[in-house]
Enzyme design. Structure first.
Site, short mmCIF file in Angstrom:
data_model
loop_
_atom_site.label_atom_id
_atom_site.label_comp_id
_atom_site.label_asym_id
_atom_site.label_seq_id
_atom_site.Cartn_x
_atom_site.Cartn_y
_atom_site.Cartn_z
N ARG A 157 5.31 0.29 -3.00
CA ARG A 157 5.86 0.02 -1.67
C ARG A 157 5.08 -1.11 -1.00
NH1 ARG A 157 6.00 4.35 3.29
NH2 ARG A 157 3.77 4.00 3.20
N THR A 210 6.60 -4.39 4.65
CA THR A 210 8.03 -4.16 4.83
C THR A 210 8.45 -2.73 4.48
OG1 THR A 210 8.57 -4.81 2.55
CG2 THR A 210 8.45 -6.57 4.21
N ASP A 245 -0.99 10.55 1.76
CA ASP A 245 -0.52 9.84 0.56
C ASP A 245 -0.67 10.76 -0.64
OD1 ASP A 245 -0.77 8.16 -1.93
OD2 ASP A 245 -0.32 6.56 -0.49
N ASP A 273 -2.72 9.31 -3.67
CA ASP A 273 -4.16 9.28 -3.43
C ASP A 273 -4.77 10.67 -3.55
OD1 ASP A 273 -4.28 6.55 -3.07
OD2 ASP A 273 -4.20 6.65 -0.88
#
Length: 209
Positions: free
Chosen positions: A104, A108, A200, A203
Site C-alpha cells: 500500500r 495515496t 498493522d 507488523d
C-alpha cells in the site's frame, strides 16, 4: 448483506479481543491469527468438494466421502495473509497454496501488485483469499481481479477484521465472491487504518515496525 457472513461465535469474538490488545506479543498474536482462521475456515469450507474412496472398516468394505484437497487453493495476500495459512491447512493439509504480493502506498493508500504465483488449474479450484484486515478493500479487490484474470472463478475471501468501507468496496467490485469476516469495526481513520482495529497486522505477526 448478500454474500457476506459476519461470525458471532463466542470463541472467535474472544480471540479477536485478545488480538486487539496492544500488550499481546508476537508469538501469541500469531497463534491467535491461526486459531481464528481455523474457526472461520470451518464454516467457509462448508461447500468444499467431496470425492469418494473405498475403505475397509473392521466390519466390511465401504465407499465413503473424503475431502477433495486437490481442488482447494489457499491464496494469502502478502504479507499479513500468511499468518492465516496454517489455520486453513490445519483443516485441509492437502490444499495448494498460492501467493499474491500487494503493498500500500503510504500517501495515496492505493495498493500495488508486486508478486503473483497461483497453483495450476486455478480455474478448477475453490479459492480462499486470505487477509486479516479488510480496510479500504483495495488490496482485496485487486487481488481477486488478478485471480479472475488468471482463470479463477469460485472465490471466497476471509478477513478477521473488516471496515464497512472495505466490505462495500469488495462486494460492489466482486458481487460473486463470498466474504467471511470475524468482526466489522466502526470505520477507517484518516490514515486508512481500521478503528478500533488492532494496528498493522503484518507488523504484529512478524514482529516488525
Amino acid at each position: 448483506m448478500q454474500n457476506v457472513t459476519i461470525f458471532d461465535h463466542p470463541l472467535i469474538k474472544h480471540k479477536i479481543t485478545l488480538l486487539r490488545d496492544k500488550n499481546t506479543g508476537t508469538k501469541d498474536f500469531r497463534t491467535l491469527i491461526e486459531e481464528i482462521a481455523t474457526l472461520m475456515g470451518y464454516e467457509a469450507l462448508r461447500d468444499l468438494p467431496l470425492d469418494t474412496v473405498e475403505i475397509e472398516t473392521p466390519i466390511c468394505k465401504t465407499v465413503q466421502p473424503t475431502v477433495s484437497g486437490k481442488k482447494l487453493a489457499i491464496v494469502p495476500i502478502l504479507r499479513a495473509g500468511l499468518g492465516m495459512v496454517n489455520g486453513i491447512l490445519a483443516l485441509v493439509p492437502s490444499a495448494k497454496v498460492g501467493h499474491i504480493g500487494m503493498y500500500r502506498d503510504e500517501t495515496t493508500h492505493i495498493p500495488h501488485e508486486y508478486y503473483c504465483k497461483l497453483p495450476e488449474n486455478i480455474d478448477e479450484r475453490l479459492i480462499i483469499v486470505l487477509d486479516p484486515m479488510l480496510a479500504t478493500g483495495g488490496s482485496a479487490v485487486d487481488a481477486i481481479t488478478l485471480i479472475k484474470k488468471r482463470g479463477g472463478k469460485n472465490i471466497k475471501f476471509m478477513s478477521i477484521i473488516a471496515a464497512p468501507e472495505g466490505i462495500k468496496a469488495l462486494t460492489e467490485a466482486h458481487p460473486d465472491v463470498e466474504v467471511y469476516c470475524g468482526n466489522v469495526d466502526e470505520r477507517l481513520n484518516e490514515n486508512a487504518y481500521i478503528v478500533p482495529g488492532l494496528g498493522d497486522a503484518g507488523d504484529r505477526i512478524f514482529g516488525t515496525k
